[in-house]
Write a protein that holds these residues in place. Structure first.
Motif, short mmCIF file in Angstrom:
data_model
loop_
_atom_site.label_atom_id
_atom_site.label_comp_id
_atom_site.label_asym_id
_atom_site.label_seq_id
_atom_site.Cartn_x
_atom_site.Cartn_y
_atom_site.Cartn_z
N LEU A 110 0.86 -1.19 0.00
CA LEU A 110 0.00 0.00 0.00
C LEU A 110 0.89 1.23 0.00
O LEU A 110 1.80 1.34 0.84
N ALA A 111 0.63 2.14 -0.95
CA ALA A 111 1.41 3.39 -1.01
C ALA A 111 0.52 4.56 -0.64
O ALA A 111 -0.53 4.76 -1.25
N GLU A 112 0.94 5.32 0.36
CA GLU A 112 0.21 6.52 0.78
C GLU A 112 1.15 7.72 0.63
O GLU A 112 2.25 7.72 1.19
N LYS A 113 0.67 8.72 -0.10
CA LYS A 113 1.52 9.87 -0.43
C LYS A 113 1.97 10.65 0.80
O LYS A 113 3.10 11.13 0.87
N HIS A 114 1.10 10.78 1.78
CA HIS A 114 1.43 11.55 2.98
C HIS A 114 1.50 10.59 4.18
O HIS A 114 2.48 9.90 4.37
N ASP A 115 0.42 10.60 4.96
CA ASP A 115 0.36 9.75 6.16
C ASP A 115 -0.96 8.99 6.11
O ASP A 115 -1.90 9.39 5.41
N LEU A 116 -1.07 7.92 6.88
CA LEU A 116 -2.35 7.23 7.01
C LEU A 116 -3.39 8.25 7.47
O LEU A 116 -3.11 9.08 8.33
N ALA A 117 -4.58 8.19 6.88
CA ALA A 117 -5.69 9.10 7.23
C ALA A 117 -5.34 10.56 7.02
O ALA A 117 -5.86 11.43 7.71
N PHE A 118 -4.48 10.83 6.04
CA PHE A 118 -4.13 12.23 5.76
C PHE A 118 -5.32 12.97 5.12
O PHE A 118 -5.50 14.16 5.33
N GLY A 119 -6.14 12.24 4.34
CA GLY A 119 -7.22 12.90 3.59
C GLY A 119 -8.54 12.92 4.35
O GLY A 119 -8.58 13.18 5.57
N THR A 120 -9.63 12.65 3.64
CA THR A 120 -10.98 12.77 4.20
C THR A 120 -11.17 11.91 5.46
O THR A 120 -11.96 12.27 6.33
N SER A 121 -10.44 10.81 5.55
CA SER A 121 -10.68 9.86 6.65
C SER A 121 -10.35 10.40 8.04
O SER A 121 -10.55 9.71 9.03
N ARG A 122 -9.83 11.63 8.13
CA ARG A 122 -9.68 12.21 9.48
C ARG A 122 -10.63 13.38 9.69
O ARG A 122 -10.62 14.02 10.72
#
Ligand SMILES: Cc1cc2nc3c(=O)[nH]c(=O)nc-3n(C[C@H](O)[C@H](O)[C@H](O)COP(=O)(O)OP(=O)(O)OC[C@H]3O[C@@H](n4cnc5c(N)ncnc54)[C@H](O)[C@@H]3O)c2cc1C
Length: 502
Positions: free
Chosen positions: A49-61
């Motif tokens: 799994l590749a995430e550009k920033h951090d886990l839950a960086f986007g809408t999921s927080r």
């Protein structure tokens, strides 16, 4: 721990990339992407799994942190989505994450602005919610049936509600997350415990149905990864990863206030928006002695910001609507902060984003790249199952059937078992069974600064086991200290110190 994510594991796993093709490559580490990674790893597949920033960086927080039974979908006649939501709520609350998802009372105070006809409509909705719960086989011991309550009971739940004209209230039950970012991190760690390589600060570029170039955002190094199956779970950024995907993001804003502004709120306080029978503003008690007030639904065309911002109009609308049921109106002086998120809605050509279906969509490109968008946090598990099934079918890859319905996340245990853990309740709600390890770190048991109960032990755990790589990860996602900008400044030194602990 096999589930531990940290800088050393990240380096090791980056170095292993490209040696041989992986079964499944996932782009995006929001709740949807980590859900796919967990499903695939649980089927015995090799996963990156590749995430550009951090886990839950986007809408999921930025969600309301509710685990919905799907009532609002029932109102628009989407019985299948409502049922799916209720089933997934039951799975989270009873099996996969009882530590992070709790039964949650929600009340609607019956004040003069809610006509008897409108109250009857809301009550009918609550009864339909009960029927949904039954159809999903969630016990009434977990989520009690809805009922009418007295004015006194309303005030016990929400002490600052107006008393003049208060003729009682309606009470219903749903699920509430301790925190959305922590659910995402918990799913990612569970996937990691089954061997998935979860790589943050790693962007997917040139993504096709057969692989991608992954670029380490910290060093600029790139890695060619071949995969049997590629799934684009980049949320509102999905259209930048795959061609032909058109989204119509909608912004939802929340205010962050102190519990003191509500005199100790212990239920969701729901206020019908004047002139609408289907829109509500709500105040939700949250971790850290906070209350979140939401929510708006605003078209958000144009460039997609990394961190969306609340507009002045949204702030005024939320303060005014919530104040209409309170004895002491809320003002901007009550605000600790605000947060806003973008719903990754698929463009369907309608007039208003509020009318766009929250149904998730799985789109398979001619080269086999599967994009999964829409849906919601509550149904991440089902979304992951549908996306992976579609991708496996498109590539002709065989695998075991999905097994995530009964796969507990790290820290999960039955509610009874959690109740017997010898650790503070706050830590049990945040970490589940892992609260014992955090509470056992007695050398770092002091609160890190005034205004928070967060301890240095929690920050150390985040660095050693939860993949926190810098102070933003610590303050904005492993803890939610950052939702209060003043507190965030105060906590910075402690975050920096945690990053250099041996
Ligand atoms: C205001 C609001 C309130 C909500 N409330 C609720 C609620 O109470 N309950 C509920 O069930 N749902 C709720 N939702 C819906 C829910 O939050 C979303 O549906 C869900 O979080 C979307 O998750 P995602 O993983 O699809 O997207 P995201 O969380 O945005 O994840 C996408 C990830 O992809 C990464 N990415 C982007 N491009 C790349 C790339 N090229 N390479 C690698 N990574 C990349 C991003 O950094 C990001 O982390 C709410 C939504 C909003 C906006």
């Amino acid at each position: 721990m096999k589930s531990s994510l940290n800088a050393a594991r990240r380096t090791r796993e980056l170095e292993s990339l490209g040696r041989e093709p992986v079964d499944v490559l996932v782009i995006g580490g929001g709740v949807t992407g980590v859900g796919v990674a967990l499903d695939a790893a649980a089927r015995g597949l090799s996963v990156v799994l590749a995430e550009k920033h951090d886990l839950a960086f986007g809408t999921s927080r930025w969600s309301s942190k509710l685990v919905h039974g799907g009532l609002r979908y029932l109102a628009s006649g989407a019985i299948d989505i409502a049922h799916e939501s209720a089933v997934e709520r039951g799975i989270l609350i009873d099996h996969t994450a009882p530590h992070l998802v709790s039964p949650f009372p929600q009340i609607v105070p019956l004040l003069p602005q809610v006509s008897r006809g409108h109250a009857a409509l809301v009550q009918a909705g609550f009864l339909a919610g009960d029927a949904l719960r039954l159809s999903a086989h969630t016990s009434h011991h977990t989520l009690p049936p809805s009922r009418r309550i007295s004015g006194q009971e309303v005030l016990r739940f929400a002490p600052t509600v107006r008393t003049s004209g208060l003729r009682g209230g309606l009470l219903g039950w749903d699920g509430q997350l301790y925190d959305d970012a922590r659910l995402t991190i918990g799913i990612a760690r569970t996937a990691a415990s089954l061997g998935a390589r979860v790589l943050t600060r790693c962007a997917g570029e040139q993504v096709t149905g057969h692989g991608a170039v992954l670029r380490d955002q910290l060093t600029g190094d790139s890695y060619d990864v071949d995969a049997r199956v590629v799934i684009n779970a980049a949320g509102v950024w999905a259209g930048q990863v795959a061609q032909g995907i058109e989204l119509r993001p909608s912004r939802g804003t929340h205010l962050v206030l102190s519990q003191e502004s509500f005199g100790g709120l212990s239920a969701g306080l729901t206020v019908p928006v004047p002139g609408s029978t289907s829109r509500f503003v709500f105040a939700l008690p949250a971790s850290g002695h906070r209350v979140y007030v939401g929510i708006t639904d605003e078209d958000a065309p144009g460039d997609i910001p990394d961190v969306p911002l609340a507009s002045e109009q949204e702030i005024d609308f939320l303060l005014e609507t919530m104040s209409s049921v309170l004895r002491w109106p809320l003002t901007r002086a009550d605000l600790l902060g605000t947060f806003a998120g973008l719903r990754p809605l698929l463009h369907t050509g309608g007039d208003s984003t509020a009318d766009i279906s929250r149904r998730h969509a799985v789109i398979t490109a001619p080269d086999g790249l599967v994009t999964i968008v829409g849906g919601k946090l509550t149904t991440y598990r089902r979304m992951a199952e549908d996306a992976l099934d579609a991708a496996l079918a498109a590539s002709g890859t065989s695998a075991a059937p999905c097994s995530t319905r009964r796969l507990p996340l790290v820290g999960a245990a039955s509610r009874d078992a959690l109740a017997t853990l010898a650790a503070p309740d706050r830590l049990v709600r945040k970490y589940g069974t892992e609260a014992l390890a955090v509470a056992g770190d007695v050398d770092h048991a002091q609160a890190i600064c005034e205004g928070t109960e967060t301890t240095a032990a929690e920050l150390a755990f985040a660095v050693r086991h939860e993949g926190a790589l810098d102070e933003d990860d610590l303050l904005d996602r492993r803890t939610r200290i950052g939702l209060d900008p003043i507190l965030r400044t105060r906590a910075l030194d402690a975050a920096r110190a945690a990053l250099v602990l041996p």
